[in-house]
Design an enzyme around this catalytic site. Structure first.
Site, PDB file in Angstrom:
ATOM      1  N   SER A 136       5.341  82.323  21.663  1.00 23.99           N
ATOM      2  CA  SER A 136       5.571  80.693  21.628  1.00 23.99           C
ATOM      3  C   SER A 136       6.544  80.264  22.425  1.00 23.99           C
ATOM      4  O   SER A 136       7.684  80.652  22.534  1.00 23.99           O
ATOM      5  CB  SER A 136       5.751  80.129  20.061  1.00 23.99           C
ATOM      6  OG  SER A 136       5.958  78.639  20.262  1.00 23.99           O
ATOM      7  N   TYR A 149      10.365  79.714  12.560  1.00 27.24           N
ATOM      8  CA  TYR A 149       9.109  80.207  13.372  1.00 27.24           C
ATOM      9  C   TYR A 149       9.730  80.635  14.942  1.00 27.24           C
ATOM     10  O   TYR A 149       9.431  81.502  15.367  1.00 27.24           O
ATOM     11  CB  TYR A 149       8.146  78.954  13.608  1.00 27.24           C
ATOM     12  CG  TYR A 149       6.880  79.292  14.732  1.00 27.24           C
ATOM     13  CD1 TYR A 149       5.819  80.026  14.252  1.00 27.24           C
ATOM     14  CD2 TYR A 149       7.026  78.421  15.627  1.00 27.24           C
ATOM     15  CE1 TYR A 149       5.061  80.261  14.995  1.00 27.24           C
ATOM     16  CE2 TYR A 149       6.082  78.805  16.722  1.00 27.24           C
ATOM     17  CZ  TYR A 149       4.867  79.763  16.260  1.00 27.24           C
ATOM     18  OH  TYR A 149       3.948  79.762  17.389  1.00 27.24           O
TER      19      TYR A 149
END
Length: 241
Positions: A136, A149
């Site tokens: 990501s 995250y």
């Protein structure tokens, strides 16, 4: 010559997170390119929807150590491994708890490394092989409320960078793709509320097809000289910073 270079490596690809927005698109593209796909997910109902003659669905919780060990021993060897699973869990730093942090790290980092470790120990990735991890952009530039995250994704990227070096002599390449704003159901939920202003992405929202195409490129026979890399797919966000 060019036709051979533009073919996906080998004949069989294993995709984790196969029922998510990105995973399902990857499965679709790879099967349309002639690959047989082992599709992993946790929902048998969703897996049955993507089952066909080219897709073997397998219900597996990657957090279940014993189930992962059993799967690694029993699965047939394959050529490409696409790691597309994980959870988001967007929360501001002040609302993080140890349990929440552990859950995100367990699902995104620890279970991923344990899964790949079991597969390599069982020699289930053929040579030449490809490993592609869906990371990501949060691991590289700040996004609102994605602390845990981002840490989990950055940890995986660092680990796979090291794994790429370990597998140099085994003819298995290891790369990551780091998407930013992608138009999936997750965007309308956690991610859409967590990331920075959409105008920070000059090319706007990316599509699952964009990510699937990038994964396929890394897995082409002609991409055998690419390893230890992270492909940033952020619609120009880092370029304008």
């Amino acid at each position: 010559m060019l036709d051979d270079l533009a073919k996906i490596n080998g004949k069989t690809t294993l995709v984790t997170g196969a029922t998510g927005g990105l995973g399902e698109e990857i499965v679709k593209l790879f099967t349309s390119s002639g690959q047989n796909v082992i599709a992993l997910g946790r929902s048998e109902e969703k897996l049955n929807k993507i089952k066909n003659n080219s897709v073997v669905p397998v219900s597996l919780d990657l957090n279940d150590e014993e189930a992962v060990k059993k799967f690694a021993k029993e699965v047939e060897a394959f050529d490409n491994l696409i790691l597309c699973h994980g959870i988001i869990g967007a929360r501001p730093m002040r609302m993080l708890s140890k349990k929440f942090i552990r859950d995100v790290i367990e699902s995104n980092l620890i279970s991923t490394l344990d899964f790949v470790s079991n597969l390599l120990r069982a020699n289930k990735i053929n040579k030449p092989g490809r490993i592609v991890f869906i990371s990501s952009i949060s691991a590289y530039i700040g996004a609102n409320n994605t602390v845990a995250y981002a840490a989990s994704k950055a940890g995986c990227d660092a680990a796979f960078n090291g794994l790429a070096r370990d597998l140099l002599k085994k003819d298995i390449t290891v790369n990551s793709i780091a998407p930013a704003a992608i138009d999936t159901p997750l965007w309308e939920g956690n991610i859409g509320n967590a990331v920075n202003n959409i105008h920070d992405y000059p090319l706007g929202l990316g599509s699952p097809e964009d990510v699937a195409n990038a994964v396929a490129f890394i897995c082409l026979q002609g991409s055998k000289f690419i390893t230890g890399e992270t492909v940033i797919m952020d619609g120009g966000a880092t370029w304008i910073l």
